[in-house]
Design a protein around this motif. Structure first.
Motif, short mmCIF file in Angstrom:
data_model
loop_
_atom_site.label_atom_id
_atom_site.label_comp_id
_atom_site.label_asym_id
_atom_site.label_seq_id
_atom_site.Cartn_x
_atom_site.Cartn_y
_atom_site.Cartn_z
N UNK A 13 1.42 -1.15 -0.04
CA UNK A 13 0.04 0.15 0.35
C UNK A 13 1.10 0.92 0.16
N UNK A 14 0.65 2.19 -1.16
CA UNK A 14 1.40 3.75 -0.72
C UNK A 14 0.56 4.86 -0.34
N UNK A 15 1.71 5.47 1.55
CA UNK A 15 0.62 6.21 2.17
C UNK A 15 1.59 7.37 2.27
N UNK A 16 1.39 8.77 2.56
CA UNK A 16 2.33 9.30 4.00
C UNK A 16 3.54 9.61 2.05
N UNK A 17 3.61 9.11 0.65
CA UNK A 17 4.53 9.29 0.43
C UNK A 17 5.36 7.58 0.22
N UNK A 18 5.65 7.31 0.88
CA UNK A 18 6.06 5.88 1.51
C UNK A 18 5.61 4.59 1.11
N UNK A 19 5.69 3.29 0.92
CA UNK A 19 5.61 2.25 1.02
C UNK A 19 5.19 1.79 1.85
N UNK A 20 4.23 0.62 2.57
CA UNK A 20 3.87 0.19 2.77
C UNK A 20 2.95 -1.48 2.73
N UNK A 21 4.24 -2.90 3.66
CA UNK A 21 3.51 -4.03 3.71
C UNK A 21 2.35 -4.30 4.65
N UNK A 27 11.46 -2.17 6.76
CA UNK A 27 10.82 -2.91 7.49
C UNK A 27 10.41 -2.72 9.54
N UNK A 28 10.40 -1.22 9.19
CA UNK A 28 10.35 -0.92 10.90
C UNK A 28 8.37 -1.36 10.83
N UNK A 29 8.38 -1.22 11.89
CA UNK A 29 6.55 -1.81 12.00
C UNK A 29 5.96 0.14 12.53
N UNK A 30 4.66 -0.18 11.71
CA UNK A 30 4.16 1.62 11.25
C UNK A 30 2.48 0.80 12.08
N UNK A 31 2.89 0.79 13.42
CA UNK A 31 1.61 0.62 13.79
C UNK A 31 0.28 -0.40 14.09
N UNK A 32 -0.11 -1.18 14.08
CA UNK A 32 -0.62 -2.25 15.06
C UNK A 32 -1.91 -2.85 13.60
N UNK A 33 -1.72 -3.75 12.94
CA UNK A 33 -3.00 -4.61 12.19
C UNK A 33 -3.85 -4.89 13.38
N UNK A 34 -4.27 -4.93 14.01
CA UNK A 34 -4.90 -5.90 14.68
C UNK A 34 -5.80 -4.65 16.31
N UNK A 35 -6.47 -4.70 16.61
CA UNK A 35 -7.47 -3.71 17.64
C UNK A 35 -7.16 -4.56 19.28
N UNK A 36 -7.93 -3.50 19.78
CA UNK A 36 -7.58 -3.73 21.35
C UNK A 36 -8.21 -5.32 22.01
#
Ligand SMILES: [Zn+2]
Length: 383
Positions: free
Chosen positions: A281-289, A307-316
């Motif tokens: 996915x592309x967001x904020x001029x960066x690619x994320x996987x 490869x840095x984590x960018x927030x969580x995919x899961x919820x509380x």
């Protein structure tokens, strides 16, 4: 409305009768037929850090009221009755747009206003270093600036209740003092501060370590470093991301013993790609996987380049289940860390399961060693 489930703190099977959005009684289960039934009942979760989900970002320059409404509804499916939309480091223009859109959405949509008790500004006054900066874009990291903050607070209609910053950034200590005076809670995060700078920030009024253990260098000096200093400070609460990706179980366990359950908050830090299927996915001029992990349907979100984590995919909900598994704490302790304690840190009125309190309730199934499964989130506006 009659709800029947085991009380999350006492384990007793209770009937909770709600009327016009308020809890009218909590008593041992009766013979009357319930309207809602589940294994357990607790107060609904309250999360300090939701960046978006399903591809919608509170940081987007195109954020709309419909997108905010969608995030509120997805959060409710995961047991989150209230949260702080979190805007991270970006241009002032995008931040002003996000704050303005959130203010207008709260003014025009009672459901959104009910769920959004405030806004979390995470950055842009953070460390420029790789590691501590995490997935925040370097181009928009900047020195602390009270006037700039005030412009955002005005756009938000005074709703910014939590600011995460790095205390070593020029002007940060002064900004902490002014924020505290203005009634805004200050958290430390995305920092490469010296232990002394951490101590100075605590004296200035900082009260929380945001996602302690993440937003950090991969390697640290063994004795004197910002992680241990924050861990050692009894005045700092800590929020933790227990999605199973951000922190290993052993470290979560250590932090729980040092901080004690009373000073811990569970946050999912759901990223804008939370809930999205695997892919690029592309967001904020960066690619994320979005990358699938393990045999389950769970994923993680990483910056493609680093490869840095960018927030969580899961919820509380997943994080609460993990935390119990990692630390062997009680159900009540973990639920309080994800509901009562974040509200308490911000000075928001409590939402207890007691007569006279708003009916903001979470019905769920759970067994020791098993998954935390949300059945329904009941909000006072519905009951
Ligand atoms: Zn962060």
């Amino acid at each position: 409305m009659r709800i029947r489930a085991r009380h999350y703190a006492t384990g007793r099977l209770v009937d909770i009768v709600c009327e016009k959005g308020v809890i009218r009684s909590v008593a041992d289960a009766s013979r009357d037929r319930p309207d809602h039934e589940a294994g357990w009942v607790s107060p609904a979760f309250f999360d300090l850090q939701i960046n978006g989900c399903d591809g919608h970002s509170f940081n987007s320059e195109k954020l709309t009221r419909e997108q905010i409404h969608h995030v509120v509804q997805v959060c409710r499916k995961h047991g989150i009755g209230g949260f702080l939309p979190t805007l991270v480091t970006t241009s002032q223009r995008a931040l002003v747009h996000g704050m303005t859109t959130l203010r207008q959405a709260c003014a025009n949509d009672p459901e959104i206003a009910y769920a959004i008790a405030g806004i979390h500004l995470e950055g842009p006054y953070i460390s420029p270093e790789d590691g501590p900066r995490g997935a925040h874009p370097l181009a928009h990291v900047r020195p602390a600036d009270w006037d700039e903050f005030q412009e955002l607070q005005e756009a938000a209609g005074g709703r910014i209740r939590l600011v995460t910053l790095a205390p070593e950034v020029p002007g940060a200590l002064h900004l902490i003092e002014r924020l505290v005076q203005a009634g805004v809670t200050v958290a430390l995060g995305h920092t490469a501060a010296s232990p002394g700078q951490i101590r100075d920030a605590v004296v200035a009024g900082a009260r929380l370590s945001t996602h302690l253990g993440n937003g950090s260098h991969a390697l640290l000096p063994r004795h004197e470093n910002y992680f241990l200093e924050q861990l050692a400070s009894d005045k700092l609460w800590a929020s933790l991301i227990c999605d199973g990706q951000h922190l290993p179980a052993g470290l979560v366990s250590i932090i729980e013993r040092v901080k004690t359950p009373a000073r811990l908050i569970l946050t999912c830090d759901a990223g804008p790609l939370a809930g999205c299927p695997p892919g690029r996915y592309r967001m904020w001029d960066q690619d994320f996987d979005v990358v699938a992990v393990g045999p389950s349907t769970e994923c993680k979100i990483v910056v493609a380049a680093s490869g840095f984590l960018a927030g969580s995919w899961a919820f509380t909900d997943l994080c609460v289940g993990n935390f119990i598994e990692f630390t062997h704490c009680t159900l009540a302790q973990a639920v309080d860390m994800a509901s009562a304690q974040p509200r308490s840190l911000l000075g928001l009125p409590p939402r207890s399961m007691e007569t006279g309190h708003p009916a903001d309730l979470l019905l769920f199934d759970w067994q020791p060693g098993g998954a935390f499964v949300v059945k329904e989130t009941i909000q006072s506006s519905m009951s």
